[in-house]
Enzyme design. Structure first.
Site, PDB file in Angstrom:
ATOM      1  CD  GLU A  78     -19.670   4.422  -8.063  1.00  0.00           C
ATOM      2  OE1 GLU A  78     -19.241   5.371  -8.215  1.00  0.00           O
ATOM      3  OE2 GLU A  78     -19.539   4.162  -6.699  1.00  0.00           O
TER       4      GLU A  78
ATOM      5  CG  ASP B 233      -2.216   0.958   1.227  1.00  0.00           C
ATOM      6  OD1 ASP B 233      -1.864   2.034   1.000  1.00  0.00           O
ATOM      7  OD2 ASP B 233      -3.285   0.496   1.286  1.00  0.00           O
ATOM      8  CE  LYS B 234       1.444   7.472  -3.729  1.00  0.00           C
ATOM      9  NZ  LYS B 234       0.795   8.153  -4.893  1.00  0.00           N
TER      10      LYS B 234
ATOM     11  CB  ALA C 291     -14.295   7.363 -16.664  1.00  0.00           C
TER      12      ALA C 291
ATOM     13  CB  THR D 157     -17.179  -0.033  -8.663  1.00  0.00           C
ATOM     14  OG1 THR D 157     -18.179   0.795  -8.330  1.00  0.00           O
ATOM     15  CG2 THR D 157     -16.309   0.954  -9.777  1.00  0.00           C
TER      16      THR D 157
ATOM     17  CE1 TYR E  89     -22.530  15.835  -0.562  1.00  0.00           C
ATOM     18  CE2 TYR E  89     -22.109  13.942  -2.266  1.00  0.00           C
ATOM     19  CZ  TYR E  89     -21.719  14.902  -1.153  1.00  0.00           C
ATOM     20  OH  TYR E  89     -20.277  14.924  -0.790  1.00  0.00           O
TER      21      TYR E  89
ATOM     22  NE  ARG F  70     -20.637  12.494  -5.357  1.00  0.00           N
ATOM     23  CZ  ARG F  70     -20.810  11.200  -4.846  1.00  0.00           C
ATOM     24  NH1 ARG F  70     -21.177  10.051  -5.707  1.00  0.00           N
ATOM     25  NH2 ARG F  70     -19.952  10.983  -3.770  1.00  0.00           N
TER      26      ARG F  70
END
Ligand code: NAD
Ligand code: TYD
Length: 372
Positions: free
Chosen positions: A155, A57-58, A180, A153, A235, A311
């Site tokens: 999405e 992990d970074k 994307a 995901t 939202y 959003r």
């Protein structure tokens, strides 16, 4: 034709007669929310897994090594943490070789939609270039790599109207820089299987919730603000729909796909648990009232709900059809939203030190002191 797989311990027998040993598993992004839960699940709950895990992990703002710090002591050489950037080909190549990696479970990503709208750069870099870097390293070690599992995901499919569900055949139509970038990474993973024969599996999951989630996402943010009597920012009109899955159920599904899924195949994972955001927030308000006691001024926490500006490009509805997981993989989630959200709220109330650490940013000082 679907390939039959039989698991024996952590040895995976493919229907073709090949064997894959899951002895040295590289988990990327294991200091984040789902990766940390997955590592705990594998090491603490999967009895027939006796391999080793290397967590790379970074440690971006979303990575907290303290979430797994106890494992370094309790698991001995079965668990190692290495701080590294998945985009760093040289360092990652060394990790593949030093630890004789035979299996990759790839979670590392920039994951927050709101951040991707403000600053997409890191999403393009980590989610696309980072995934490509790992695939290329795996491809160069095809003799040893038994599986590259890519965590993605729902999405990527875009937004649904009032009806319909995302299946594995739904075409991709990502709307945010985050989705994307994840869609791009899915395509590259698939291409590495199709072109080079890299053994891959891909899972596309709906929204997760549970322990160790960074408090910028809806559910932990609302739990913490509700506990502290702060405004709860919803939202738009609050009627966007998400399909919520308790994180441990996501982990059981990923492990099922890794050990039994057909190579080159994609699996949708979801909770069959669609809810409008406003309903999720109301449930959290009522449970925090019950579990943490009322606010000092006696108000119900529902009075903290505040509608705020929407959003940009906000996807209206996500909902997963997970028939393939249910029918082919015999997988079902164990938690309903009612049981999972109660456990989650209790976890955040019981783990105030983790919460305070993350909120105050102290975990970053700890990272600096330990890892430079
Ligand atoms: P997270 O943001 O909590 O964790 C991501 C982790 O990746 C962090 O520890 C971060 O430090 C690390 N990381 C980021 N860039 C890195 C880099 N360049 N090199 C190495 N490590 C890096 O995310 P999460 O919610 O745990 O999501 C994990 C994966 O699951 C992601 O791929 C995400 O797209 C996917 N996913 C998440 C959800 C969800 O609801 N959270 C749902 C479906 C799929
Ligand atoms: P989020 O947890 O960011 O996940 P995702 O955008 O990946 O689905 O948001 C879940 C839903 O909650 C989404 O419709 C946006 C909404 N939301 C709010 O209404 N208020 C908030 O403060 C946040 C963070 C999200």
């Amino acid at each position: 034709m679907s390939m039959i797989t039989i698991t024996m311990g952590n040895q995976l027998k493919l229907g073709t007669g090949e064997f894959t040993m899951m002895k040295h598993v590289l988990v990327t992004g294991g200091c984040g929310f789902i990766g940390a839960n997955f590592i705990r699940y594998l090491l603490e709950e999967v009895g027939d897994f006796d391999g080793r895990i290397v967590n790379v992990d970074k440690l971006t703002y979303a990575g907290n090594p303290k979430s797994l710090a106890d494992l370094e002591a309790s698991m001995g050489d079965r668990y190692r943490f290495v701080r590294a950037d998945i985009c760093d080909r040289e360092e990652m190549g060394k990790i593949f070789d030093d630890y004789e990696i035979d299996t990759v479970a790839h979670f590392a990503a920039e994951s927050h939609v709101d951040r991707s709208i403000v600053a997409p750069d890191d999403f393009i870099r980590t989610n696309i270039f980072g995934t490509y870097t790992l695939l290329q390293l795996a491809r160069e070690r095809m003799d040893r790599i038994g599986l590259f599992h890519h965590v993605s995901t729902d999405e990527v499919f875009g937004s649904l109207g009032e009806t319909g569900l995302f299946t594995e055949e739904t075409s991709y139509k990502p709307n945010s820089p985050y989705s994307a970038s994840k869609a791009s990474s899915d395509h590259i993973v698939r291409a590495y299987h199709h072109t080079y024969g890299l053994p891959v599996t891909i899972s596309n999951c709906s929204n997760n919730y549970g322990p160790y989630q960074f408090p910028e996402k809806l559910i932990p943010l609302m739990i913490m603000n509700a506990r502290e009597g702060k405004p709860l920012p919803v939202y738009g009109d609050g009627k966007n729909v998400r399909d919520w899955l308790y994180v441990r159920d996501h982990c059981t599904a990923i492990w099922r796909v890794m050990t039994r899924g057909d190579r080159g195949r994609t699996y949708n994972i979801g909770g069959r648990n669609e809810m409008e955001n406003i309903r999720v927030v109301e449930v959290i308000c009522d449970l925090v009232d019950e579990l943490a006691g009322p606010l000092e001024d006696g108000r119900s926490r529902r009075e903290l709900i505040t509608y705020v500006k929407d959003r940009p490009g906000h996807d209206r509805r996500y909902a997963i059809d997970c028939t393939r997981m249910e029918k082919e993989q015999d997988w079902l989630p164990e938690e309903s939203f009612e049981t999972g959200i109660r456990k989650t709220i209790q976890w955040y109330l019981d783990n105030q030190a983790w919460v305070d650490d993350v909120r105050s940013g102290e975990y970053q000082d700890w990272i600096q002191a330990h890892y430079g």
